[in-house]
Design a protein around this motif. Structure first.
Motif, short mmCIF file in Angstrom:
data_model
loop_
_atom_site.label_atom_id
_atom_site.label_comp_id
_atom_site.label_asym_id
_atom_site.label_seq_id
_atom_site.Cartn_x
_atom_site.Cartn_y
_atom_site.Cartn_z
N VAL A 90 0.83 -1.21 0.00
CA VAL A 90 0.00 0.00 0.00
C VAL A 90 0.86 1.26 0.00
N THR A 91 1.89 1.26 0.83
CA THR A 91 2.79 2.42 0.89
C THR A 91 3.51 2.61 -0.43
N LEU A 92 3.98 1.51 -1.02
CA LEU A 92 4.68 1.58 -2.29
C LEU A 92 3.77 2.17 -3.38
N TRP A 93 2.54 1.69 -3.46
CA TRP A 93 1.62 2.19 -4.48
C TRP A 93 1.31 3.66 -4.26
N TYR A 94 1.05 4.04 -3.02
CA TYR A 94 0.66 5.43 -2.73
C TYR A 94 1.80 6.39 -3.07
N VAL A 95 3.00 6.07 -2.66
CA VAL A 95 4.13 6.99 -2.83
C VAL A 95 4.56 7.05 -4.30
N THR A 96 4.77 5.87 -4.92
CA THR A 96 5.27 5.89 -6.30
C THR A 96 4.22 6.41 -7.27
N ASN A 97 2.95 6.21 -6.98
CA ASN A 97 1.90 6.74 -7.85
C ASN A 97 1.97 8.27 -7.91
N ARG A 98 2.19 8.89 -6.78
CA ARG A 98 2.34 10.35 -6.75
C ARG A 98 3.57 10.79 -7.52
N MET A 99 4.67 10.04 -7.39
CA MET A 99 5.89 10.40 -8.11
C MET A 99 5.70 10.29 -9.62
N PHE A 100 5.03 9.23 -10.06
CA PHE A 100 4.80 9.06 -11.50
C PHE A 100 3.87 10.16 -12.03
N GLN A 101 2.88 10.54 -11.27
CA GLN A 101 1.99 11.61 -11.70
C GLN A 101 2.75 12.92 -11.89
#
Length: 308
Positions: free
Chosen positions: A252-263
């Protein structure tokens, strides 16, 4: 077999070294990513450029190397302190046996690898070979074993840290065994190499015919009780739930953080965060499971003493 009332290789020592080893392993795995994030966030003019890519890949490789390096060395944390504190045992070994270079070893009863509070040794001490007798002056136990009582000396399978298996017997009693590991050297790999060398020396010594059937020392037989021990590969209470919970938190943490970075198109930030969360999370999970094993050993083995 003699036993000392006060021990250095105690629960306090094991807890302290386990904490230091765990903290060092977590730091080694996460520090490169933390430094990489600082560099690409504040020191590079273009966090999306080639230099940022080199930094991200370099931090990933450095984390893997540091983790492997730290794991091999932190496994022996505290051994130097133990050797210095056990100088009286070493002096006693030198005085009583005449051995010029006793070997600092870990001792455990049984022919399989067990753990006591997370450590694969029940006792530590100095091992000497005196004519036809093995003698050990340990922190907790002093024992001796004549060559004629030893049946075989071999190595454990290379699944975990290597250990020497000594199979022996008492007259008209069931066969017994104990294992030894050399606790010297700068790393676990070096200690394993010395353990293999010890096995070869003891096997060559055993192959020579006994010169005297009388025992040079009568300190008592090696201890055989496995009380308080837990097989190193035995699952402990809570390991499955803990693994699933930490894994879910990491995903969950990985998805939340990296999703913001990719955006935000901060791709190398995302790589660094992904490495920090995944590798750091795996190391944290390993440390937590080791803690569960170390605190579950007594509760899992309350059936009382057994003989191998």
């Amino acid at each position: 077999m003699s036993e000392r009332a006060e021990t250095l290789f105690s629960s306090t020592f094991r807890n302290r070294t386990r904490f230091l080893a765990g903290a060092g392993l977590i730091l080694a795995s996460t520090l490169p990513f933390a430094l990489g994030l600082l560099v690409v966030s504040y020191l590079l003019p273009d966090p999306r450029g080639v230099v940022a890519a080199v930094v991200a890949v370099g931090c990933l490789a450095l984390s893997l190397l540091l983790t492997a390096w730290a794991q091999g060395r932190l496994a022996l944390v505290g051994n130097g302190w133990l050797r210095r504190q056990m100088r009286l045992q070493r002096e006693e070994c030198l005085r009583q046996t005449g051995e010029t270079s006793p070997t600092f070893v870990g001792f455990a009863p049984g022919d399989m690898v067990f753990t006591w509070e997370g450590d694969t040794d029940l006792d530590v001490g100095y091992l000497c070979v005196v004519n036809d007798t093995l003698v050990c002056f340990g922190d907790q136990f002093h024992w001796s074993l004549h060559k004629e009582l030893i049946e075989q000396i071999e190595m454990t399978p290379p699944l975990n840290s290597r250990r020497v298996i000594v199979r022996w017997h008492e007259p008209r009693e069931a066969a017994r065994a104990f294992t030894l590991s050399v606790r010297e050297g700068p790393s676990l790999k070096a200690a394993d190499a010395q353990t293999l060398a010890l096995c070869e020396r003891l096997a060559a010594w055993l192959a020579r015919p006994a010169e005297n059937s009388e025992r040079d020392f009568t300190l008592g037989a090696p201890p055989t009780s496995l009380y308080g021990g837990l097989r190193w590969d035995q699952p402990v209470a809570g390991w499955c739930a803990t693994t699933l919970a930490l894994g879910a938190m990491g995903v969950v943490t990985l998805w939340y953080v990296t999703n913001r970075m990719f955006q935000q198109q901060l791709y190398w930030h995302a790589v660094l965060w992904a490495g920090l969360i995944s590798i750091g999370g795996a190391v944290v999970t390993r440390v937590v499971l080791h803690y569960l094993q170390s605190t579950s050993s007594h509760s899992q083995s309350d059936k009382g003493p057994t003989r191998p």
